[in-house]
Design an enzyme around this catalytic site. Structure first.
Site, PDB file in Angstrom:
ATOM      1  N   GLU A 258      -3.273  -7.701   0.416  1.00  0.00           N
ATOM      2  CA  GLU A 258      -4.529  -8.020   1.113  1.00  0.00           C
ATOM      3  C   GLU A 258      -5.276  -6.706   1.105  1.00  0.00           C
ATOM      4  OE1 GLU A 258      -5.145 -10.947   2.852  1.00  0.00           O
ATOM      5  OE2 GLU A 258      -3.227 -11.695   2.106  1.00  0.00           O
ATOM      6  N   CYS A 297     -10.591  -6.828   7.903  1.00  0.00           N
ATOM      7  CA  CYS A 297     -10.577  -7.120   6.467  1.00  0.00           C
ATOM      8  C   CYS A 297     -11.468  -8.318   6.144  1.00  0.00           C
ATOM      9  CB  CYS A 297      -9.153  -7.360   5.994  1.00  0.00           C
ATOM     10  SG  CYS A 297      -8.233  -8.496   7.025  1.00  0.00           S
TER      11      CYS A 297
HETATM   12  P1  NDP Z   1      -4.264   2.719   2.898  1.00  0.00           P
HETATM   13  O1  NDP Z   1      -4.249   1.936   1.647  1.00  0.00           O
HETATM   14  O2  NDP Z   1      -4.413   4.171   2.814  1.00  0.00           O
HETATM   15  O3  NDP Z   1      -2.966   2.450   3.736  1.00  0.00           O
HETATM   16  C1  NDP Z   1      -2.453   1.155   3.966  1.00  0.00           C
HETATM   17  C2  NDP Z   1      -0.984   1.242   4.216  1.00  0.00           C
HETATM   18  O4  NDP Z   1      -0.346   1.741   3.052  1.00  0.00           O
HETATM   19  C3  NDP Z   1      -0.615   2.190   5.333  1.00  0.00           C
HETATM   20  O5  NDP Z   1       0.490   1.677   6.021  1.00  0.00           O
HETATM   21  C4  NDP Z   1      -0.236   3.440   4.588  1.00  0.00           C
HETATM   22  O6  NDP Z   1       0.645   4.268   5.311  1.00  0.00           O
HETATM   23  C5  NDP Z   1       0.461   2.843   3.398  1.00  0.00           C
HETATM   24  N1  NDP Z   1       0.561   3.730   2.264  1.00  0.00           N
HETATM   25  C6  NDP Z   1      -0.344   4.614   1.797  1.00  0.00           C
HETATM   26  N2  NDP Z   1       0.133   5.212   0.697  1.00  0.00           N
HETATM   27  C7  NDP Z   1       1.357   4.723   0.479  1.00  0.00           C
HETATM   28  C8  NDP Z   1       2.353   4.969  -0.489  1.00  0.00           C
HETATM   29  N3  NDP Z   1       2.176   5.827  -1.465  1.00  0.00           N
HETATM   30  N4  NDP Z   1       3.508   4.293  -0.406  1.00  0.00           N
HETATM   31  C9  NDP Z   1       3.716   3.397   0.569  1.00  0.00           C
HETATM   32  N5  NDP Z   1       2.806   3.127   1.521  1.00  0.00           N
HETATM   33  C10 NDP Z   1       1.635   3.783   1.471  1.00  0.00           C
HETATM   34  O7  NDP Z   1      -5.354   2.076   3.774  1.00  0.00           O
HETATM   35  P2  NDP Z   1      -5.807   2.464   5.256  1.00  0.00           P
HETATM   36  O8  NDP Z   1      -5.090   1.608   6.210  1.00  0.00           O
HETATM   37  O9  NDP Z   1      -5.764   3.923   5.508  1.00  0.00           O
HETATM   38  O10 NDP Z   1      -7.279   2.004   5.156  1.00  0.00           O
HETATM   39  C11 NDP Z   1      -8.095   2.580   4.177  1.00  0.00           C
HETATM   40  C12 NDP Z   1      -9.057   1.571   3.665  1.00  0.00           C
HETATM   41  O11 NDP Z   1      -8.401   0.377   3.271  1.00  0.00           O
HETATM   42  C13 NDP Z   1     -10.046   1.119   4.674  1.00  0.00           C
HETATM   43  O12 NDP Z   1     -11.051   2.044   4.848  1.00  0.00           O
HETATM   44  C14 NDP Z   1     -10.482  -0.176   4.066  1.00  0.00           C
HETATM   45  O13 NDP Z   1     -11.441   0.067   3.087  1.00  0.00           O
HETATM   46  C15 NDP Z   1      -9.240  -0.723   3.452  1.00  0.00           C
HETATM   47  N6  NDP Z   1      -8.579  -1.718   4.286  1.00  0.00           N
HETATM   48  C16 NDP Z   1      -8.654  -2.990   3.888  1.00  0.00           C
HETATM   49  C17 NDP Z   1      -8.048  -3.965   4.607  1.00  0.00           C
HETATM   50  C18 NDP Z   1      -8.066  -5.352   4.111  1.00  0.00           C
HETATM   51  O14 NDP Z   1      -7.217  -6.162   4.464  1.00  0.00           O
HETATM   52  N7  NDP Z   1      -9.024  -5.719   3.289  1.00  0.00           N
HETATM   53  C19 NDP Z   1      -7.368  -3.710   5.889  1.00  0.00           C
HETATM   54  C20 NDP Z   1      -7.354  -2.310   6.221  1.00  0.00           C
HETATM   55  C21 NDP Z   1      -7.928  -1.369   5.427  1.00  0.00           C
HETATM   56  P3  NDP Z   1       0.121   5.610   6.012  1.00  0.00           P
HETATM   57  O15 NDP Z   1      -0.891   5.179   6.996  1.00  0.00           O
HETATM   58  O16 NDP Z   1       1.351   6.153   6.627  1.00  0.00           O
HETATM   59  O17 NDP Z   1      -0.457   6.450   4.928  1.00  0.00           O
END
Ligand code: NDP
Length: 680
Positions: A258, A297
């Site tokens: 998602e 989202c």
């Molecule tokens: P990220 O993609 O940075 O992170 C999402 C999850 O992935 C977090 O739990 C993060 O952990 C984890 N993650 C990041 N890198 C890795 C990796 N290499 N291996 C395993 N897990 C990893 O998104 P954010 O939540 O920081 O949000 C950033 C952007 O994502 C928002 O600004 C928005 O644009 C979008 N977003 C979209 C959503 C949707 O459903 N459409 C919902 C939320 C966000 P950690 O936090 O520990 O880095």
């Protein structure tokens, strides 16, 4: 508030991780809240533990037993939800935002618990679809079933809904029989950790069925196998990187995502100012921009309106946004709090700047917001920002740039086709909405843009009062969308459970399929029944046991009597002249419902016994008309049974009505509630 050292729950123990952790701060004023690191965790050990303990324990349980676990987890969270609310404001959430996250998450578990009991059998596997005939004589057949996968559900969540995100993934996985390793986004992990603690401390889930990672996932992906399932929510960039992990590719690990979604809302051409639908549209768009400070989202990013109404929409929206009470999320009067972190605010500002390449700001000041009594440099506060594309036909940024905050862009259309074209340009969204009073317009939008959406809300004055709104994913309905939205289907009732099980196509003889599925397949040798099956207690019924009724003649008098008794004097039963030349009936024929009634009269065993009630009839087909003077007889066969509660279970009967000439006149499945041995 003292600094919380967040812990992971791994292999049955809470562990704080090695060394100094990253500092997590309050969204309100950047004051330190928690420290987080997963350094030192044995990720391979966690996967082994889930596989060795949690998986087998869950797979031993039936769907109903797993559903009961979910209900008990939801009850445990409900009992302690004040502890969650207390921590939620520091993520920037107002009370209403926290309700969506906390109560919304718990509610999702309750729905899965209840649907699991109602819609799944009290079994460990599922039958998928009908028996497929694969041979001339019926000795070789096909049947699909779903069996639990023998892996682990690794669930990586976004920062915006720390509780809901974890629970909406947990529900379908536990029902499917998969142990879970949950990893929340670090930025708001203190809230997810509290929810995880409540789940663990409830002692409801079997050992190994739920583990929790506070911090990064380390080398966990190295230990994924083909039986595992990764469910990710977050950014397109992270999802793409993870999906391309060599182990995911090599082992064909199930991966659902998602992610960014440029959801649209269309104002129908009929919904001009002054109509209730126009007001609904303004209300809905403004609500989506302010709820959770637009960090949803499913939030509306693209506002698609008729060119003629652009000014009216811009004015009405600006007016609403101007009255939005922004402030400390702990204050009762606040309607919009800060973003989750300063890093997120910096990111949103950068995305707004990108949108400005092709759009003008109509409302809002992305770089400055003065709020009395609050330090808006330290707190991640951001003004709502409404933009408008300078050229709606040519603009690309609104369709490829997600500003994950209280930000949306106005686009105008000439006609409905144009509006549909704009909606499609998002390249796949989680949710779209249309506000119109015209069902024909709704139809055109659904078939014009449906393929690009996971969910479409069709809002008019009639459903508005009870509508759950554009942005609320419902556990009953698909949450997920094609293309940019990630291609996943996280919720959607039992669809989400099916996705996490393995579908197996079985081929074999009727007897084998009956023995394996515990559901009678035609052609299976009939097991002896010691008595009429209505006299056999639930536990002793065996699929295939049958009762074969004597024959009964259907006379013209029966048909006449039935017609006048019930009032069903349809010409095909009553009028020899009128029915002449009919494509199906050779002359007057018996009512289908007369056949059903006589069938019941032929197979029912009238004395009080284990059968408590007949509560339904499925898959009824009338296959051959029965003429006056013909005979019928009935075969009643135990098809399957499923315990319901401590007193009784459900029995499904395969019923066939045959004519004296040996033709099948009707088939159906009869449902009864049958008492257990003790009670009958
Ligand atoms: P990220 O993609 O940075 O992170 C999402 C999850 O992935 C977090 O739990 C993060 O952990 C984890 N993650 C990041 N890198 C890795 C990796 N290499 N291996 C395993 N897990 C990893 O998104 P954010 O939540 O920081 O949000 C950033 C952007 O994502 C928002 O600004 C928005 O644009 C979008 N977003 C979209 C959503 C949707 O459903 N459409 C919902 C939320 C966000 P950690 O936090 O520990 O880095």
């Amino acid at each position: 508030m003292s600094l919380i050292r967040l812990q992971s729950f791994a292999e049955g123990h809470w562990l704080a991780g090695d060394g100094a952790g990253s500092l997590l701060v309050s969204a309100i004023d950047a004051s330190p809240v928690a420290e987080i690191t997963s350094r030192g965790l044995d990720f391979a050990g966690m996967m082994r533990f889930a596989r060795a303990k949690g998986g087998p324990a869950l797979r031993r349980l039936t769907f109903h037993e797993r559903a009961s676990l979910l209900k008990a987890v939801a009850q445990a969270l409900t009992a302690r939800k004040d502890e969650l609310y207390a921590l939620s404001a520091l993520t920037g959430a107002t009370r209403a935002d926290s309700w969506i996250d906390i109560d919304g998450g718990i509610g999702t578990l309750f729905v899965y618990a209840s649907k699991g009991k109602r819609e799944l059998p009290n079994e460990t596997f599922l039958i998928d679809g009908a028996v497929e005939g694969l041979s001339k004589n019926g000795t070789f057949l096909g049947q699909h079933i779903y069996v639990p996968r023998e892996g682990v559900a690794v669930q990586i969540n976004a920062y915006n809904f720390p509780v809901w995100g974890m629970l909406e993934k947990l529900g379908p996985s536990i029902l499917a029989g998969l142990p879970v390793i949950a990893k929340p986004a670090s930025a708001t992990a203190w809230l997810a950790e509290k929810a995880a603690r409540i789940i663990i401390e409830s002692g409801v889930l079997p050992e190994g069925a739920f583990q929790f990672i506070a911090g990064s996932t380390g080398d966990l992906f190295e230990h994924l196998t083909s039986q595992d399932h990764v469910a990710f929510t977050g950014s397109l960039a992270t999802s793409t990187a993870l999906q391309a992990h060599p182990v995911i590719l090599k082992n064909a690990v199930h991966f659902t995502a998602e992610r960014d979604s440029l959801n649209c809302s269309i104002l129908g051409p009929d919904a001009v100012p002054g109509t209730p639908e126009f007001d609904l549209f303004i209300k809905e768009v403004a609500k989506e921009m302010g709820t959770k400070a637009g960090q949803k989202c499913t939030a509306i990013r693209r506002i698609i309106v008729p060119a003629a109404e652009a000014d009216a929409v811009a004015n009405a929206l600006s007016k609403r946004l101007a009255s939005l009470a922004i402030g400390d999320p702990r204050a009762e009067t606040t309607r919009m709090g800060p973003l989750a972190s300063l890093a997120q605010r910096a990111d949103v500002r950068a995305q707004i700047a990108r949108l400005q390449e092709e759009c003008d700001i109509l409302f809002g000041t992305p770089d400055r917001l003065d709020l009395p009594g609050l330090d808006t440099e330290k707190g991640a506060f951001l003004s709502p920002v409404l933009l408008a594309a300078r050229d709606s036909r040519a603009a690309e940024r609104p369709h490829d740039t997600e500003a994950f905050g209280p930000v949306a862009t106005l686009l105008t259309y000439r006609d409905l086709d144009d509006a549909i074209g704009l909606a499609r340009k998002g390249d796949g969204s989680l949710a779209g909405s249309l506000v119109t009073a015209d069902a024909q317009i709704a139809r055109e939008v659904v078939f014009g843009a449906g393929a690009f959406h996971g969910r479409l809300l069709l809002l008019d004055a009639e459903c508005a009062a009870e509508s759950t709104g554009h942005g609320s994913p419902m556990p009953h309905l698909v949450h997920g969308g094609p293309g940019r939205a990630g291609g996943g289907e996280e919720l959607g009732g039992m669809r989400a459970v099916h996705h996490q099980m393995q579908r197996v196509a079985l081929q074999g003889s009727p007897a084998f399929l009956t023995a394996i599925t515990k559901s009678y397949v035609k052609g299976t040798p009939e097991p002896a029944a010691p008595a009429h099956p209505f006299r056999i207690p639930f536990e002793d019924l065996v699929p295939g046991q049958s009762f074969h009724s004597p024959e009964r003649v259907i006379s013209l008098g029966d048909i006449e009597h039935f017609a006048h008794f019930t009032g069903d004097t349809f010409y095909a039963h009553m009028d020899e002249e009128a029915v002449k030349g009919h494509p199906f009936f050779p002359g007057r024929v018996a009512h289908g419902y007369l056949l059903l009634s006589f069938a019941a009269g032929l197979f029912v065993e009238p004395e009080r016994g284990p059968v408590l009630a007949n509560y339904g009839l499925d898959n009824l087909r009338f296959l051959k008309p029965v003429s006056p003077g013909e005979t019928i007889r009935v075969r009643l066969t135990v098809k399957s049974k499923s315990p319901r509660n401590t007193d009784y279970g459900e029995v499904r009967w395969d019923v066939e009505i045959r004519t004296g000439a040996g033709d099948t006149a009707a088939t159906y499945e009869l449902l009864t509630m049958n008492a257990y041995r003790e009670a009958s």
